[in-house]
Design an enzyme around this catalytic site. Structure first.
Site, PDB file in Angstrom:
ATOM      1  N   THR A  16      59.655 -34.035  12.656  1.00  0.00           N
ATOM      2  CA  THR A  16      58.604 -35.083  13.000  1.00  0.00           C
ATOM      3  C   THR A  16      57.499 -34.759  13.699  1.00  0.00           C
ATOM      4  OG1 THR A  16      60.757 -36.660  13.398  1.00  0.00           O
ATOM      5  CG2 THR A  16      58.856 -37.103  14.830  1.00  0.00           C
ATOM      6  N   CYS A  44      72.850 -37.615  10.444  1.00  0.00           N
ATOM      7  CA  CYS A  44      73.812 -38.649  11.005  1.00  0.00           C
ATOM      8  C   CYS A  44      74.631 -39.637   9.678  1.00  0.00           C
ATOM      9  CB  CYS A  44      72.785 -39.774  11.617  1.00  0.00           C
ATOM     10  SG  CYS A  44      71.952 -39.099  12.988  1.00  0.00           S
ATOM     11  N   THR A 274      57.697 -25.504  27.634  1.00  0.00           N
ATOM     12  CA  THR A 274      58.676 -24.900  28.123  1.00  0.00           C
ATOM     13  C   THR A 274      57.789 -23.895  29.248  1.00  0.00           C
ATOM     14  OG1 THR A 274      58.141 -22.857  26.842  1.00  0.00           O
ATOM     15  CG2 THR A 274      59.795 -24.453  25.828  1.00  0.00           C
ATOM     16  N   ASN A 278      52.501 -21.905  25.743  1.00  0.00           N
ATOM     17  CA  ASN A 278      52.086 -22.029  24.422  1.00  0.00           C
ATOM     18  C   ASN A 278      53.282 -22.442  23.730  1.00  0.00           C
ATOM     19  OD1 ASN A 278      49.319 -21.045  24.760  1.00  0.00           O
ATOM     20  ND2 ASN A 278      50.367 -19.133  25.124  1.00  0.00           N
ATOM     21  N   ILE A 279      54.512 -22.630  24.458  1.00  0.00           N
ATOM     22  CA  ILE A 279      55.774 -22.746  23.409  1.00  0.00           C
ATOM     23  C   ILE A 279      56.119 -24.105  23.921  1.00  0.00           C
ATOM     24  CG2 ILE A 279      58.048 -21.986  23.052  1.00  0.00           C
ATOM     25  CD1 ILE A 279      57.105 -19.067  23.474  1.00  0.00           C
ATOM     26  N   ALA A 281      59.368 -27.203  23.318  1.00  0.00           N
ATOM     27  CA  ALA A 281      60.657 -27.443  22.724  1.00  0.00           C
ATOM     28  C   ALA A 281      61.149 -28.825  22.904  1.00  0.00           C
ATOM     29  CB  ALA A 281      61.788 -26.400  23.654  1.00  0.00           C
ATOM     30  N   GLY A 283      64.426 -31.805  21.023  1.00  0.00           N
ATOM     31  CA  GLY A 283      65.705 -32.206  20.534  1.00  0.00           C
ATOM     32  C   GLY A 283      66.731 -31.571  20.951  1.00  0.00           C
ATOM     33  N   ASP A 284      67.838 -31.490  20.345  1.00  0.00           N
ATOM     34  CA  ASP A 284      69.036 -30.827  21.171  1.00  0.00           C
ATOM     35  C   ASP A 284      69.083 -29.786  21.833  1.00  0.00           C
ATOM     36  OD1 ASP A 284      70.329 -33.547  19.773  1.00  0.00           O
ATOM     37  OD2 ASP A 284      71.474 -32.388  18.539  1.00  0.00           O
TER      38      ASP A 284
HETATM   39  P1  FAD Z   1      68.643 -30.479  14.371  1.00  0.00           P
HETATM   40  O1  FAD Z   1      68.389 -31.783  13.651  1.00  0.00           O
HETATM   41  O2  FAD Z   1      70.044 -30.144  14.199  1.00  0.00           O
HETATM   42  O3  FAD Z   1      67.749 -29.469  13.578  1.00  0.00           O
HETATM   43  C1  FAD Z   1      67.665 -28.035  13.850  1.00  0.00           C
HETATM   44  C2  FAD Z   1      67.452 -27.309  12.913  1.00  0.00           C
HETATM   45  O4  FAD Z   1      66.921 -26.243  13.166  1.00  0.00           O
HETATM   46  C3  FAD Z   1      68.564 -26.984  11.822  1.00  0.00           C
HETATM   47  O5  FAD Z   1      68.483 -27.218  10.572  1.00  0.00           O
HETATM   48  C4  FAD Z   1      68.923 -25.615  12.077  1.00  0.00           C
HETATM   49  O6  FAD Z   1      69.342 -24.912  10.976  1.00  0.00           O
HETATM   50  C5  FAD Z   1      67.650 -24.958  12.372  1.00  0.00           C
HETATM   51  N1  FAD Z   1      67.332 -23.534  13.027  1.00  0.00           N
HETATM   52  C6  FAD Z   1      68.199 -23.478  14.066  1.00  0.00           C
HETATM   53  N2  FAD Z   1      67.578 -22.151  14.765  1.00  0.00           N
HETATM   54  C7  FAD Z   1      66.611 -21.628  13.658  1.00  0.00           C
HETATM   55  C8  FAD Z   1      65.915 -20.402  13.791  1.00  0.00           C
HETATM   56  N3  FAD Z   1      66.031 -19.683  14.485  1.00  0.00           N
HETATM   57  N4  FAD Z   1      65.150 -20.385  12.660  1.00  0.00           N
HETATM   58  C9  FAD Z   1      64.962 -21.430  11.670  1.00  0.00           C
HETATM   59  N5  FAD Z   1      65.502 -22.641  11.777  1.00  0.00           N
HETATM   60  C10 FAD Z   1      66.461 -22.785  12.723  1.00  0.00           C
HETATM   61  N6  FAD Z   1      72.505 -38.783  16.527  1.00  0.00           N
HETATM   62  C11 FAD Z   1      72.495 -40.096  16.786  1.00  0.00           C
HETATM   63  O7  FAD Z   1      71.509 -40.369  17.572  1.00  0.00           O
HETATM   64  N7  FAD Z   1      72.989 -41.051  15.869  1.00  0.00           N
HETATM   65  C12 FAD Z   1      74.106 -40.522  15.292  1.00  0.00           C
HETATM   66  O8  FAD Z   1      74.515 -41.601  14.439  1.00  0.00           O
HETATM   67  C13 FAD Z   1      74.350 -39.216  14.898  1.00  0.00           C
HETATM   68  N8  FAD Z   1      75.099 -38.577  13.977  1.00  0.00           N
HETATM   69  C14 FAD Z   1      75.201 -37.503  13.814  1.00  0.00           C
HETATM   70  C15 FAD Z   1      76.125 -37.091  12.812  1.00  0.00           C
HETATM   71  C16 FAD Z   1      76.357 -35.641  12.385  1.00  0.00           C
HETATM   72  C17 FAD Z   1      77.398 -35.417  11.514  1.00  0.00           C
HETATM   73  C18 FAD Z   1      75.915 -34.840  13.437  1.00  0.00           C
HETATM   74  C19 FAD Z   1      75.884 -33.350  13.081  1.00  0.00           C
HETATM   75  C20 FAD Z   1      74.708 -35.109  14.168  1.00  0.00           C
HETATM   76  C21 FAD Z   1      74.641 -36.478  14.679  1.00  0.00           C
HETATM   77  N9  FAD Z   1      73.590 -36.906  15.463  1.00  0.00           N
HETATM   78  C22 FAD Z   1      73.340 -38.416  15.615  1.00  0.00           C
HETATM   79  C23 FAD Z   1      72.881 -35.866  16.154  1.00  0.00           C
HETATM   80  C24 FAD Z   1      71.364 -35.843  15.615  1.00  0.00           C
HETATM   81  O9  FAD Z   1      71.689 -35.467  14.240  1.00  0.00           O
HETATM   82  C25 FAD Z   1      70.719 -34.639  16.671  1.00  0.00           C
HETATM   83  O10 FAD Z   1      70.809 -35.212  17.758  1.00  0.00           O
HETATM   84  C26 FAD Z   1      69.397 -34.344  16.025  1.00  0.00           C
HETATM   85  O11 FAD Z   1      69.442 -33.999  14.650  1.00  0.00           O
HETATM   86  C27 FAD Z   1      68.922 -33.426  16.842  1.00  0.00           C
HETATM   87  O12 FAD Z   1      67.565 -32.827  16.282  1.00  0.00           O
HETATM   88  P2  FAD Z   1      67.047 -31.481  16.615  1.00  0.00           P
HETATM   89  O13 FAD Z   1      65.713 -31.506  15.789  1.00  0.00           O
HETATM   90  O14 FAD Z   1      67.092 -31.049  17.855  1.00  0.00           O
HETATM   91  O15 FAD Z   1      68.027 -30.649  15.590  1.00  0.00           O
END
Ligand code: FAD
Length: 820
Positions: A16, A44, A274, A278-279, A281, A283-284
C-alpha cells in the site's frame, strides 16, 4: 533530486505504501523488498483456499512483481531479505535467496515486516504434519498435505480468528476437527457471554470445542500424532494447526537500535515515524494507540496496516497525515454465523475503571414478515454517566456486518446512545426494520441510562437470594414448561395486572422473559404499581445460552440424526429416507408462531407423511423436540444453515390425549368471562398453545367474554327493546374490545394491536380462526345469549352452543381449568 524510498515487506502495509508513494510522486525511486516469493497477496483469504471455497490459487496473489512494476513503476525484489540497517549511512543490507549480499541506500525507509505466528517450544511443533498459517507457502503446504495424506482428523490449537477459520475450512473438507483453546471462550476480543452465542454453533457443526485447556505437547505414539493437553488428555490428530497468536517480527529493527516497546513492537508517532527521523514503520510490527483507551496496544489487523502504509507515504511526500488510532473493528465468518466486534469489550472497560453499562438486544435482520429474516444479538457497551458508546459485539447471520460498522462509525464520531437512537438508517422490509437493530440497542441503552428500566445481568442470577426476592418468568405457560430459571414463578405478561396479588410487594421482583421485551413491559407495569422490578438483560435466551449451553441441533445427516438420544430409536437397517409431503416456511415468526403452524400443517397429513419446516426463531430448535415427544410425531432430521433451521417431522400415530385410563386425562378447560382485549388474547394464545401440544381444548364463553364471538357486521335479527339496547351498547366482535388497563379511549388497544403486528404475533382475529382450525371447541354460553339477547346467527361460524353442564363435563376431563 528525486527521493529514494526503500520498503521492507511487500504485502499489506508495504505494498500500500509503495502504491501511494508512486501516486504522489512520479519521480521517486521506490524499491520494495520481500523475503518471500509473493507480494501483495490476500493473506486474509488463505484459509478459504485450503477449504476449497477459493478454488483458483491465482486469485490469492493480487499482484506480481511484474504487474506492480507495470502499474506503479516500483522495483519489486522478491526473495530479498533485508538483514541489516545502517542508520547513520542510511543504507540496508539485502540478502538474496541465491546467496548474494548487497547494500542499498535510502532517503526514507519504511518497515512493514508484519507479525509471525507464535510457535510453542515443544518437541512435536516441528513435525511434518504440524503447521502454522501465515503466508502463501504455508497455505500450499497445508493444502498439499490434505490432498496427499487425506487426514481424517485435525486439531486446531487456538480459537482465535485464524483458528476458527481454519477449523471451518478443514471441516468443509470432511476432516473431523477439534479446536483446543486455553481461555474460557473462543474469539478472544469477544466477552464470554457473547462468545457463548457461537460455542453451540461451532459444536452444532460437529466440531469439538475444548475450552479452558492448554496445549502441553505434541507426541507421536505408535505412529499416530497425539495432541497432549495440560490435564494430560490425549487427542489423536492426523493434522495439527497452530494458531495461538502472533508477535511482531522486529528483530531487524531491534538490531538497528530502533526503539521498541517491551513486547517488541516498533514505537512510532502519529505520522508513523520511528525513533529514527528517516525510518517509518507500519502494520503488524508496530505499537498502535488504542483509539478506545488512548493507550499503546498491539492490534494486528489488515485495515489499519493499509491505512498506516498510506499515511507513511503521505508523510514522506510532504503531507502531514496522522494515524488516529486503532479501534479493533473486526469480523469473522464462523461457519454459518457472523461475529463482529468494534471498540471496547467489557474486560477493557473494567480495566480502564470506566463506569459503564451494557445492553443485550436480540433483533431480526429485517422485517419478520419478509422471507428470510434471521436474528442477531447485539451487546452494546456505553458509559453510564453520559451514554458515550464504547463498544459493541454482534453475532448472528445476515446484516451483522452492517450493524457493527454503523456502531464503529458512531464510536469514531464519539457519539452517545441518544445519538445512536437518533440515527436514521435505511429501511425497507427486505433489509431492516423500521426500528433498526442498532436503534433498538440504543433505545434499550437509553432506558437504562434514564432510569426507565432497571436491569440485572445473567451472572447475577445465581447470586439472588430467593427468600428475599421474587424471580418472575413472564413468558407463556408453554415456554415456562419447556424450561425456566430454577426458583422462578410464572405469570405471563398479559396476566400480570390480573394476578399482581400473587407477587410479594415487600420483595424486589427480578423479572425475565425470553429476550427482555416482555420483561421490560412487566417491569413497567410493576414499577408503576409500586413494586421494585428489575429486568433480566438479554432474557432467558441469553441465560440459557450461557448456562444450559445447549448446542443447536447438529447438522445431521438422516442416519446420524436418528442416533441422537432425543430421536426415534430405530434400527439403521430399516431406514429409507421418506420423501417430503409438505413444506412449511415459518421464517420470521417468533415463538409460539412456528409451533402453531406445525400443528395445523401436520393435521393435513396422514400417518407416515413428512413435513419439512424452516424456521428462524432459535427457540424452535428446542420447542420442536419437545413437541414431537409429546405428540407422538417423529423428528427425523434437523439441519441448520445461514440462521435457518430446517427440520423434518414424520407424522406418527396420534396419541389419545383423553384416555384417562392411560393417565392422559389432560384436556384443557378455559372459561372466558372477561371481554377485555388483553385477556382475550391471552386466552387464545394459551388455547392454541395447548392445542398445538395435542391437547383437546374447550373454551366456554360467558357474559362479557361472549362479545368477542360476535360477527363485526350488523346482523338483522328479531329483538325486543332491551335486547336491542344490549346489542347496541356491547362491543360487536373481537375488533371492538378494549384493554383492561391503559385503554386510553381505544389508543391502548390500537397500540397493542400495532405492536403485535410488528412483532409478527397473530391478531386476536387470527388467533380465533387458528383456534377453530386447531380443533379448539368454542362454546357459547346459552344462558348468556338468552340474557343478553344474542342470537346464534350473530356469532361467528364454527361456534358451538352449550350450558354450564357441558362446561363442567369438560372440566372433569381436564387437568387444567382457567377462569379468565
Ligand atoms: P504482512 O502483510 O504480514 O507483510 C509482511 C511481509 O514482510 C511478509 O510477507 C514478510 O515475508 C515480509 N518481511 C518480513 N521481514 C522482512 C525482511 N527483513 N525483509 C524482507 N521482507 C520481510 N486481518 C484482518 O483485518 N482481517 C482478516 O480477515 C484477516 N485474516 C487473516 C488471515 C490470515 C491467515 C492471516 C495470516 C492474517 C490475517 N489478517 C487479517 C491479518 C492481516 O493479514 C495482517 O494484519 C496484515 O497483513 C498486516 O500487514 P503487514 O504489512 O504489517 O504484514
Amino acid at each position: 533530486m528525486s527521493k529514494k524510498v526503500l520498503i521492507v515487506g511487500g504485502v499489506a502495509g508495504g505494498a500500500t505504501a509503495a502504491a501511494r508513494l508512486r501516486r504522489l510522486d512520479e519521480n521517486a525511486e521506490i524499491i520494495m523488498f520481500e523475503k518471500g516469493d509473493y507480494i501483495s497477496y490476500a493473506n486474509c483469504g488463505l484459509p478459504y483456499y485450503i477449504g476449497d471455497t477459493i478454488k483458483d490459487k491465482e486469485k490469492l496473489t493480487l499482484q506480481t512483481p511484474q504487474t506492480f512494476k507495470q502499474r506503479f513503476n516500483v522495483d519489486v525484489r522478491i526473495g530479498s531479505e533485508v538483514v541489516a540497517i545502517d542508520k547513520a549511512a542510511k543504507a540496508v543490507t539485502v540478502k538474496t535467496t541465491d546467496g548474494r549480499n548487497y547494500v542499498e541506500t535510502y532517503d526514507s525507509l519504511i518497515l512493514s515486516p508484519g507479525a509471525e505466528p507464535f510457535v510453542p517450544k515443544i518437541e512435536g511443533a516441528s513435525n511434518e504434519n504440524v503447521f502454522i498459517l501465515r503466508n502463501i507457502p504455508d497455505t500450499y503446504k497445508i493444502k498439499d498435505f490434505c490432498n496427499k495424506s487425506k487426514p481424517k482428523s485435525a486439531v486446531v490449537v487456538g480459537a482465535g480468528y485464524i483458528g476458527i477459520e481454519m477449523a471451518e475450512n478443514l471441516h468443509s473438507l470432511g476432516i473431523n476437527v477439534t479446536i483446543v483453546e486455553m481461555a474460557d471462550h473462543a474469539v478472544g476480543p469477544l466477552d464470554y457471554d457473547m462468545a457463548c452465542e457461537i460455542h453451540g454453533h461451532i459444536q452444532s457443526k460437529g466440531v469439538e470445542l475444548i475450552l479452558n485447556k492448554a496445549l502441553s505437547d505434541i507426541k507421536v505414539i505408535n505412529g499416530q500424532t497425539v495432541v497432549v493437553l495440560a490435564d494430560n488428555s490425549h487427542i489423536p490428530a492426523d493434522l495439527v494447526i497452530m494458531s495461538i497468536g502472533v508477535k511482531p517480527e522486529t528483530s531487524l529493527a531491534k538490531d538497528a537500535d530502533i526503539q521498541l516497546n517491551p513486547r517488541g513492537s516498533i514505537i512510532v508517532n502519529e505520522n508513523m515515524l520511528t525513533s529514527d527521523p528517516n525510518i517509518y514503520a507500519v502494520g503488524d510490527a508496530i505499537e498502535v494507540i488504542d483509539f478506545n483507551t488512548g493507550k499503546p496496544a498491539f492490534i494486528p489487523l489488515a485495515g489499519p496496516a493499509n491505512k498506516q502504509g498510506r499515511i507513511a507515504a503521505d508523510n514522506i511526500c510532504g503531507t502531514k497525515s496522522k494515524y488516529t488510532g486503532t479501534q479493533g473493528s473486526a469480523i469473522l465468518k464462523c461457519f454459518d454465523m457472523t461475529v463482529a466486534i468494534t471498540g471496547m469489550n467489557e474486560r477493557q472497560a473494567i480495566a480502564e475503571g470506566i463506569n459503564y453499562e451494557k445492553s443485550f438486544t436480540f433483533s431480526g435482520s429485517h422485517a419478520g414478515y419478509y422471507p428470510g429474516s434471521t436474528f442477531m444479538s447485539i451487546k452494546l457497551i456505553f458509559e453510564k454517566t453520559n451514554g458515550k458508546v464504547l463498544g459493541a459485539q454482534v453475532t448472528g447471520y445476515d446484516g451483522v456486518d452492517k450493524r457493527c460498522d454503523v456502531i464503529a462509525t458512531a464510536i469514531r464520531a464519539g457519539m452517545t446512545v441518544d445519538e445512536l437512537a437518533d440515527l436514521e438508517l435505511c429501511y425497507a422490509p427486505p433489509f431492516s426494520s423500521a426500528k433498526d437493530p442498532v436503534n433498538m440497542a440504543a433505545y434499550v441503552a437509553q432506558n437504562l441510562i434514564n432510569g426507565n428500566s432497571k436491569v440485572f445481568h445473567w451472572n447475577e442470577v445465581e447470586k439472588l437470594d430467593l427468600d428475599k426476592a421474587t424471580l418472575l418468568d413472564t413468558r407463556t405457560v408453554e415456554e415456562f414448561e419447556n424450561g425456566t430459571i430454577p426458583g422462578s414463578i410464572n405469570i405471563p405478561v398479559d396476566d400480570v395486572r390480573e394476578r399482581v396479588g400473587e407477587i410479594d410487594k415487600s420483595k424486589p421482583v427480578y423479572v425475565f422473559c425470553r429476550i427482555g421485551l416482555r420483561g421490560y413491559v412487566t417491569c413497567r407495569i410493576l414499577t408503576q404499581l409500586g413494586f421494585d422490578a428489575i429486568n433480566l438483560s438479554g432474557g432467558y435466551r441469553l441465560w440459557e445460552t450461557i448456562f444450559i449451553h445447549k448446542p443447536m441441533p447438529k447438522s445431521n445427516t438422516f442416519a446420524e440424526a436418528i442416533k441422537e438420544e432425543h430421536l426415534m430409536d430405530l434400527s439403521e437397517k430399516s431406514i429409507s429416507k421418506p420423501a417430503v409431503s409438505l413444506k412449511l416456511d415459518t421464517c420470521g415468526l417468533q415463538c409460539p408462531g412456528p409451533i402453531l403452524k406445525v400443528y395445523s400443517s401436520i393435521n393435513e397429513l396422514g400417518v407416515g407423511d413428512v413435513l419439512e419446516v424452516s424456521a428462524t426463531d432459535p427457540a424452535f430448535a428446542v420447542d420442536i423436540q419437545a413437541w414431537c415427544k409429546r405428540t407422538g410425531n417423529i423428528l427425523l432430521e434437523s439441519t441448520q444453515s445461514g440462521g435457518i433451521l430446517t427440520v423434518r417431522v414424520q407424522k406418527g400415530v396420534p396419541q389419545d390425549p383423553t384416555n384417562c385410563a392411560s393417565g392422559h386425562c389432560d384436556k384443557k378447560n378455559i372459561i372466558v368471562f372477561s371481554g377485555d382485549l388483553d385477556k382475550a388474547i391471552a386466552s387464545f394464545i394459551i388455547a392454541n398453545g395447548a392445542a398445538a401440544m395435542g391437547r383437546k381444548v374447550q373454551m366456554f364463553f360467558t357474559f362479557w367474554g361472549l362479545n368477542m364471538l360476535r360477527k363485526s357486521q350488523n346482523v338483522k335479527t328479531k329483538k325486543n327493546l332491551i335486547e336491542r339496547m344490549f346489542g347496541f351498547m356491547m362491543p360487536r366482535g373481537s375488533k371492538k374490545l378494549a384493554l383492561s388497563n391503559m385503554n386510553m379511549m381505544g389508543m391502548g388497544a390500537a397500540m397493542i394491536r400495532g405492536i403485535m403486528k410488528h412483532k409478527n404475533i397473530d391478531s386476536l382475529e387470527s388467533l380465533i380462526q387458528l383456534a377453530l382450525d386447531n380443533g379448539v371447541e368454542l362454546v357459547a354460553c346459552n344462558m348468556t345469549m338468552d340474557i343478553m339477547g344474542i342470537k346464534k346467527e350473530e356469532l361467528i361460524e364454527g361456534v358451538q352452543f352449550g350450558g354450564v353442564a357441558s362446561m363442567l363435563a369438560n372440566a372433569e376431563e381436564s387437568d387444567m381449568s382457567l377462569f379468565i
